[in-house]
Motif scaffolding. Structure first.
Motif, PDB file in Angstrom:
ATOM      1  N   ARG A  19       0.815  -1.217   0.000  1.00  0.00           N
ATOM      2  CA  ARG A  19       0.000   0.000   0.000  1.00  0.00           C
ATOM      3  C   ARG A  19       0.845   1.262   0.000  1.00  0.00           C
ATOM      4  N   ARG A  20       1.988   1.213   0.654  1.00  0.00           N
ATOM      5  CA  ARG A  20       2.817   2.408   0.817  1.00  0.00           C
ATOM      6  C   ARG A  20       3.757   2.638  -0.352  1.00  0.00           C
ATOM      7  N   ASP A  21       3.849   1.689  -1.232  1.00  0.00           N
ATOM      8  CA  ASP A  21       4.694   1.829  -2.415  1.00  0.00           C
ATOM      9  C   ASP A  21       6.133   2.189  -2.050  1.00  0.00           C
TER      10      ASP A  21
END
Length: 86
Positions: A19-21
């Motif tokens: 999700r945080r890449d």
């Protein structure tokens, strides 16, 4: 049971990383994601790097387990040696 809890923590870390890449991941983020206490995290892992090492070791063992040790013995040994030397 401890490995189940480790799997839970590792899965939470994976979800967060996706999700945080690639943005910074903290212990607080992980414990909030999997609804455990910081003490529980630190009972199982020294820090995030030890969590990462454990996760990679588990995945390497899973990959090693896919080799047929009768017909693919040489490939399995090569994989193990490559992993160890990395």
């Amino acid at each position: 049971m401890p490995d189940d809890r480790k799997e839970l923590i590792a899965a939470a870390a994976r979800r967060l990383l996706l999700r945080r890449d690639g943005k910074k991941l903290t212990v607080t983020d992980i414990v909030n994601e999997c609804h455990i206490t910081r003490q529980t995290f630190y009972y199982h892992f020294e820090d995030i790097l030890s969590l990462l090492k454990w996760t990679l070791d588990q995945e390497a063992m899973c990959m090693f387990g896919k080799y047929d040790l009768v017909s693919q013995r040489r490939d399995a040994v090569d994989f193990a040696l490559d992993y160890i030397s990395s």
